[in-house]
Scaffold this active site. Structure first.
Site: not given
Length: 517
Positions: A111, A298
């Site tokens: 992430d 992201d």
């Protein structure tokens, strides 16, 4: 971050394998796919705990299905650097790491929107979620070192808490020594119970690391485990193909992109944040970001998140079904002409809603969407949910009207169009469905980055979700409003990164995009 609610399963995961490149110090993560779990449902998305943790639509959780392992054939050709990742509905990518000696296996999300590594602890006894996932057993690792400092991370659908520990962490074929991570001893939310993964491996900057822990990527670089301080993502968005994509630590695979990357500098360390220009719908400027907006790349966000004013215009053009906003219609009917008059008088758009009495004005901007500024807090100001909603609706209407006036539309047509847009307002933090048969008539959506237009076609921004014989189509856009000075903010999640191979250059502090191959 906020809980998602759609009737059909929203996100399908694909599988990933970490594989070493021919050069030393480069770790390749290859993603493979597996069939969709038809019983899967979105239970929620992780959220941030303060205004810095702005992300929404993060980390989709779905119902139970056993994690698949990499096939022996794939392992044979991977030279030992393999991590199995999964990708559901082209929206989430996660895979395996190992912690401790001997290795204890965990499934994590890779992430770029967070910076901590956490996994469930064997000392998690009171949270049912921990019993559904692998748990770290410190006593079984010869390389474990006690830390004990408490830690907690808050999310929109719950929180995790526990304490820091230190151990060796294996990512692909490399072992990071003395890595601090969080042993989660409490996972009270049901979303963690149905999550497909055990924890999160953050690839953001130390500036947003809870407890000021050194992120694992920093240690990979410091310990000389990668050739170059660069990592890159390729997400395969074709569900009928075996390979789902890959992450390469320490390099870039030229087989997974076309042409050259367009690089932009990181403007704010924390998330991988950069400046983005205008957003175009069907080749026409929305005007909202013509003077610039902030954006972040992201890998932990499933969809593509942007300001409500623009997402609503996109919804209107693609025929997405949103939620009728009475506040929006009230603003248009009662204040629409006043707003138009002020804009025609060349009033500053940011001051219009304050002047008509719908926003609390702090001298710089209106307070909208329930997000209060530091100035408001210091002055003891507060606003009711209704007044916040009216302010938000007004600011959104101002953006729409300002854009229409720039296109020389008549006042009657503008008010009529704005009233129609009210019907297309997306659910807060939610998804919107579209007619699958209308994809051919939907416009391209383009984002200006580094002076270049990055186009998403309908087949790239619409997610098709099959359930039995039925197929549901979901818009890849969702809304979230972040006021200045941090916003407006766009979150370019997997929908965007699937179309564009993404390079995160830690050494030169820049992000690059090129058409995915």
């Amino acid at each position: 971050m906020g809980a998602g609610r759609v009737a059909a399963p929203l996100l399908v995961l694909a599988a990933v394998l970490l594989q070493g490149l021919l050069a030393e110090g480069v770790v390749r993560i290859t993603l493979k796919r597996r069939p969709v779990d038809e019983s899967g449902r979105v239970a929620g998305h992780l959220a941030g705990d303060d205004t810095q943790r702005l992300l929404a639509r993060r980390h989709g959780f779905l119902s139970n299905e056993a994690a698949a392992r990499a096939s022996s054939k794939a392992a044979a050709v991977a030279e030992g650097d393999i991590v199995a990742l999964k990708n559901y509905l082209n929206a989430q990518y996660y895979g395996e790491i190992a912690i401790g000696t001997p290795p204890q296996m965990f499934t994590v999300i890779f992430d770029t929107g967070s910076s901590n590594l956490w996994v469930p602890s064997s000392k998690c006894h009171l949270s049912i979620a921990c019993y559904f996932h692998s748990r770290y057993k410190a006593g079984q690792s010869s390389t474990y070192k006690k830390n004990g400092k408490s830690a907690s991370i808050h999310y929109g659908t719950g929180a995790i808490s526990g304490y820091f520990s230190q151990d060796s962490v294996k990512v692909g074929g490399v072992v990071v020594k003395n890595q601090d991570f969080i042993e989660a001893t409490r996972e009270p939310s049901i979303t963690f119970m149905v999550a497909k993964f055990d924890g999160i491996l953050g690839l953001g900057f130390k500036e947003i690391s809870v407890g000021n822990a050194v992120p694992i990527w920093y240690n990979m670089v410091r310990q000389g485990l990668v050739v170059d301080p660069v990592f890159s993502f390729w997400f395969n968005r074709h569900a009928d193909e075996g390979q789902g994509g890959e992450i390469v630590f320490g390099g870039i695979d030229p087989n997974h992109y076309k042409g050259n990357h367009t690089f932009v500098p990181v403007t704010r360390k924390g998330y991988w944040q950069f400046d983005m220009g205008d957003v175009l719908i069907g080749g026409k400027s929305t005007g909202f970001c013509a003077a610039g907006c902030a954006a972040i790349a992201d890998s932990g966000t499933s969809l593509l998140t942007g300001p409500t004013a623009i997402i609503t215009q996109i919804n209107e053009k693609i025929g997405a079904t949103g939620v009728v906003s009475q506040e929006c219609k009230t603003v248009v009917s009662q204040y629409g002409q006043q707003i138009l008059d002020q804009l025609l008088a060349e009033s500053k758009p940011a001051q219009v809603c304050s002047s008509v009495g719908l926003c609390t004005f702090d001298g710089i901007h209106g307070v909208s969407a329930g997000i209060r500024s530091v100035v408001d807090d210091e002055n003891g100001k507060s606003s009711s949910p209704f007044s916040s909603a009216m302010c938000n609706a007004c600011e959104t209407a101002v953006v729409w009207m300002h854009t229409q006036l720039a296109q020389n539309q008549t006042q009657d047509l503008i008010l009529q169009y704005i009233n129609q847009l009210c019907d297309r307002l997306p659910s807060p933090m939610g998804e919107s469905s579209v007619d699958c048969s209308s994809l051919a008539s939907m416009p391209d959506i383009a984002f200006t980055i580094g002076g270049k237009k990055f186009v998403l076609k309908p087949e790239q921004y619409i997610l098709k979700v099959s359930e039995g014989d039925a197929t549901q189509c979901i818009s890849g856009f969702t809304a979230m409003d972040i006021p200045p000075p941090r916003g407006p903010l766009w979150i370019l999640g997997d929908v965007f990164m699937g179309a564009y191979h993404t390079v995160f250059d830690y050494g030169k502090l820049k992000v690059g995009f090129a058409e995915a191959a």
